[in-house]
Design an enzyme around this catalytic site. Structure first.
Site, short mmCIF file in Angstrom:
data_model
loop_
_atom_site.label_atom_id
_atom_site.label_comp_id
_atom_site.label_asym_id
_atom_site.label_seq_id
_atom_site.Cartn_x
_atom_site.Cartn_y
_atom_site.Cartn_z
N LEU A 1 0.87 -1.20 0.00
CA LEU A 1 0.00 0.00 0.00
C LEU A 1 0.89 1.23 0.00
CD1 LEU A 1 -2.62 -0.44 2.90
CD2 LEU A 1 -3.14 -0.32 0.46
N HIS A 2 0.68 2.15 -0.89
CA HIS A 2 1.43 3.41 -0.80
C HIS A 2 0.77 4.59 -1.50
CE1 HIS A 2 2.65 2.33 -4.87
NE2 HIS A 2 2.99 3.60 -5.05
#
Ligand code: UD1
Ligand code: UDP
Length: 371
Positions: free
Chosen positions: A218-219
């Site tokens: 996730l980013h």
């Protein structure tokens, strides 16, 4: 003066996806040099890839670190200033950029500015955009603006699929600028998968078994910069881990770690976070995962190539070909929606055909530029 090409990059996915092009330039003795803007700079987001992929240090390494989540204009602007210095000095006939980051926007815009002042500078720079034509149709994403502008500035549009070509034609791009090449990530995966198998001991290190875990990344700004959305995603992921009894391995991006700490959020115990890993370990983690949950562009593609079902934790994707193939599902960001999508994807047969290319994208790209 001998004509040369500048290959410009700044982040983890650009290093990985341009590595097959750089290596081919070396093999074919094409005159080129590399510029790294320094957008990504931590060892495990940058240098590790040069070591693992056998790439030489770039001729120019700038130090233009991001101050995200704020001051994106300052970040892009500083790149424009420093890249202009280098390009005016080196006078390449073309630059190659890949993807949709601030680095890509700054590099393409710098080349354009130099070309439009040819009467002073005395030369032009062609812009070659690798992975052109992708669209999420979501202008709130910084990447969507970057790729749209860069496509419209480019002289060579190297699109991964026919769908991307059709999109560019719809936007009025002349067909003689567009070449369907496949995505260079297929080349990169093919080049490294055997090494990953031979060299990676990540499963042993983490004490996990093949097909007995979920891999998570996730980013994206829109996911981790809002406490509410980030917390909702973690809830959905934990729920899925509980129902499927699969632990979740989470190599955590620096942006995500910063936001987690700033928000005072705690990871649910089903999620095992580790530092970002190199490409070989990551490929091996992907290849052996039961399911991949991600908001990463590259991870969606790699899941499709490696025949591992993927959940895209977003409301859209600029890689719809992976969804059409049956390899990926746009799961949204609501906990129950994530669980439902995960249970559905866990039932897939993993026998789709990879729509992203045959591993010869870099050859096509270089052949076109050299011609
Ligand atoms: C950037 C790209 C995104 C791409 C991603 C790949 C833009 C607008 N975004 O997002 O499209 O998917 O790279 O990972 O160009 N940081 C570190 N060490 C690093 C790298 C980043 O600490 O090596 C920190 C930065 O200081 C910053 C934050 O992480 O505070 C975000 O970095 P930034 O490059 O702006 O955005 P990414 O989220 O990495
Ligand atoms: N990747 C990696 N180590 C990790 C996570 C990802 O090497 O811990 C690689 C992954 O194989 C893919 C690329 O990084 O090729 C994707 O980068 P990222 O998710 O940062 O950016 P995006 O693809 O979304 O632009």
């Amino acid at each position: 003066m001998k004509k040369k090409i500048a290959i410009i990059f700044g982040t983890r996915p650009e290093i990985i996806k341009l590595s097959p092009v750089i290596k081919l330039c070396q093999k074919m003795r094409v005159p080129f040099f590399c510029v790294h803007t320094g957008q990504h700079f931590s060892y495990e987001m940058d240098e590790i890839f040069f070591k693992e992929l056998g790439l030489a240090s770039p001729k120019y390494k700038l130090n233009i670190k991001s101050k995200a989540p704020f001051r994106q204009g300052d970040h892009t602007g500083r790149m424009l200033i420093e890249l202009e210095e280098i390009l005016l000095k080196e006078m390449p006939c073309a630059i190659i950029v890949q993807g949709d980051t601030n680095t890509v926007l700054a590099a393409a815009l710098t080349a354009e500015k130099i070309s439009t002042t040819e009467s002073y500078t005395g030369f032009q720079i062609k812009v070659a955009h690798v992975e052109a034509g992708l669209r999420s149709f979501d202008r709130s994403m910084p990447e969507e603006t970057n790729r749209f502008i860069v496509d419209h500035l480019s002289d060579y549009l190297f699109v991964p699929t026919q769908k991307a070509k059709i999109q560019l034609l719809k936007e009025g791009m002349p067909s003689n600028r567009i070449r369907v090449t496949g995505n260079t990530i297929v080349d990169a995966v093919k080049n490294s998968l055997k090494s990953a198998q031979a060299k990676s001991s990540i499963l042993e290190k983490l004490k996990i078994n093949q097909k007995k875990y979920v891999l998570l990344t996730l980013h994206r700004q829109e996911n981790v910069d809002s406490k509410k959305i980030f917390a909702g995603l973690l809830k959905g992921i934990a729920l899925t881990a509980q129902k499927t009894r699969l632990p979740v391995i989470f190599p955590i991006h620096p942006r995500t770690l910063k936001r987690l700490n700033n928000f005072g959020l705690k990871l649910p115990r089903e999620i095992i976070s580790i530092r970002p890993v190199g490409f070989l370990d990551f490929l091996w983690l992907e290849a052996n995962a039961k399911l991949i949950m991600t908001d990463s562009g590259g991870a969606q593609e790699e899941a499709c190539i490696l025949k591992v079902p993927c959940l895209t934790l977003r409301n859209n994707t600029e890689r719809p070909e992976t969804v059409a193939a049956g390899a990926n599902i746009v799961a949204g960001r609501q906990p129950q929606g994530i669980l439902k999508a995960a249970l559905k994807m866990l039932k897939t047969k993993n026998n789709w055909k990879n729509p992203l290319g045959d591993g010869k994208a870099s050859k096509r790209i270089l052949k076109t530029i050299l011609r």
